[in-house]
Design a protein around this motif. Structure first.
Motif, PDB file in Angstrom:
ATOM      1  N   TRP A 262       1.490   1.189  -4.367  1.00 24.29           N
ATOM      2  CA  TRP A 262       0.966   2.190  -3.443  1.00 24.29           C
ATOM      3  C   TRP A 262       2.112   2.902  -2.733  1.00 24.29           C
ATOM      4  O   TRP A 262       3.122   2.279  -2.378  1.00 24.29           O
ATOM      5  N   ALA A 263       1.941   4.192  -2.496  1.00 21.33           N
ATOM      6  CA  ALA A 263       2.870   4.896  -1.614  1.00 21.33           C
ATOM      7  C   ALA A 263       2.667   4.352  -0.201  1.00 21.33           C
ATOM      8  O   ALA A 263       1.526   4.172   0.243  1.00 21.33           O
ATOM      9  N   PRO A 264       3.723   4.059   0.513  1.00 24.29           N
ATOM     10  CA  PRO A 264       3.573   3.408   1.821  1.00 24.29           C
ATOM     11  C   PRO A 264       2.721   4.229   2.801  1.00 24.29           C
ATOM     12  O   PRO A 264       2.740   5.457   2.798  1.00 24.29           O
ATOM     13  N   HIS A 265       1.961   3.515   3.619  1.00 20.56           N
ATOM     14  CA  HIS A 265       1.133   4.124   4.660  1.00 20.56           C
ATOM     15  C   HIS A 265       0.972   3.109   5.775  1.00 20.56           C
ATOM     16  O   HIS A 265       0.902   1.897   5.531  1.00 20.56           O
ATOM     17  N   GLU A 266       0.893   3.598   7.004  1.00 24.59           N
ATOM     18  CA  GLU A 266       0.858   2.697   8.158  1.00 24.59           C
ATOM     19  C   GLU A 266      -0.389   1.817   8.187  1.00 24.59           C
ATOM     20  O   GLU A 266      -0.402   0.763   8.827  1.00 24.59           O
ATOM     21  N   SER A 267      -1.446   2.211   7.482  1.00 24.51           N
ATOM     22  CA  SER A 267      -2.688   1.434   7.495  1.00 24.51           C
ATOM     23  C   SER A 267      -2.635   0.221   6.576  1.00 24.51           C
ATOM     24  O   SER A 267      -3.527  -0.626   6.627  1.00 24.51           O
ATOM     25  N   GLN A 268      -1.622   0.142   5.721  1.00 24.31           N
ATOM     26  CA  GLN A 268      -1.582  -0.932   4.733  1.00 24.31           C
ATOM     27  C   GLN A 268      -1.231  -2.271   5.362  1.00 24.31           C
ATOM     28  O   GLN A 268      -0.510  -2.339   6.361  1.00 24.31           O
TER      29      GLN A 268
END
Length: 294
Positions: A262-268
């Protein structure tokens, strides 16, 4: 060593592009590995209950993924799948800049192509940059165990005839390094899985015909010394003698490495900081902790 030098040139990009072009009319005769990769990618999407409005297919032979998706439970949740039109970009990932805007795609799929990248981490990093935050990448490449039988008999036959042997089968990545490669390229939550497939053929020459139809024949960089008819015949004898089965057929091993990241995201989900655990491991497992005392 020159610090400005790029990654090693393992594969000849124009040669690889030409081989892929020649294989396109024939792939329907030997698309079983590509179909298996496409079905695995579709299965991953079926397990994820979300939508993917913008999807890009960078596969060596595009279209197989979209066809598999059309008849699946995930088909209605993925927008139109756009296939990369630049054959060179599909043939040799990372050889040139990926002509896709940064953070523009919800889903990128690359099936049966990444094992031809001269700079695999660089190619993966390009894909990660093209994904929107929390976008998904699904990839497939051939792993280190692929064609191990063919590699062995070609080397032995050429050594017998010439006293030396040229590499005839590509050096493939170790499938167990897949998650680390994704992490190195900046993906979050990387996952890698190795799928080993054995295909049985009447003889070595039938195997080679399928490899040509797939576009998977040798494109290692540098001059290629052709195999003589005698060396090829001797390799076929060795293959049959060493690996032949009771019915006279020979096995060919393919190792398919499936990747997801996954492309990084703060919700992960993120791992807890070291030392922040609220429960001892022994308590979580329901066992009595040993003190080391008699």
């Amino acid at each position: 060593m020159n610090a400005s030098s790029g990654p090693p040139r393992i594969f000849d990009v124009p040669r690889r592009t030409a081989r892929l072009a020649r294989s396109e009319p024939a792939i329907g005769r030997a698309d079983f590995l590509h179909l298996r990769a496409a079905e695995n990618a579709v299965g991953s999407l079926e397990a994820l209950m979300r939508e993917w409005p913008k999807a890009l297919d960078l596969s060596a032979h595009p279209g197989l993924f979209a066809a598999a998706l059309a008849g699946s439970a995930a088909g209605g949740r993925v927008g139109q799948v756009i296939a990369m039109g630049d054959r060179a970009a599909r043939a040799a990932p990372g050889a040139a800049a990926l002509d896709v805007p940064d953070q523009s795609q919800d889903l990128i799929v690359s099936l049966m192509s990444l094992h031809w990248a001269n700079d695999l981490p660089g190619a993966l990093a390009q894909i990660r940059r093209a994904l929107k935050p929390d976008g998904l990448f699904l990839g497939t490449l051939l792993g280190a165990g692929t064609l191990k039988e063919l590699r062995a008999v070609l080397t032995e036959a050429e050594l017998e005839a010439r006293g030396g042997a040229q590499a005839r089968v590509s050096p493939f990545a170790d499938g167990f390094d897949g998650a680390a490669l994704l992490q190195r390229a900046g993906f979050a939550l990387p996952v890698a899985d190795v799928d080993r497939v054995t295909v049985r053929y009447p003889d070595l020459f039938a195997l080679v015909r399928d490899l040509r139809a797939m576009g998977e024949t040798n494109v290692l960089a540098g001059p290629l010394r052709p195999l003589t008819r005698g060396i090829a015949g001797r390799a076929a004898e060795l293959y049959a003698g060493r690996y032949g089965e009771a019915d006279g057929r020979i096995p060919a091993t393919f190792e398919i490495v499936h990747l997801a990241g996954w492309a990084p995201h703060e919700s992960q989900q993120k791992p807890l900081p070291r030392g922040s655990a609220k429960m001892r491991l022994a308590d979580a497992l329901g066992v009595k902790e040993q003190t080391g005392e008699d």
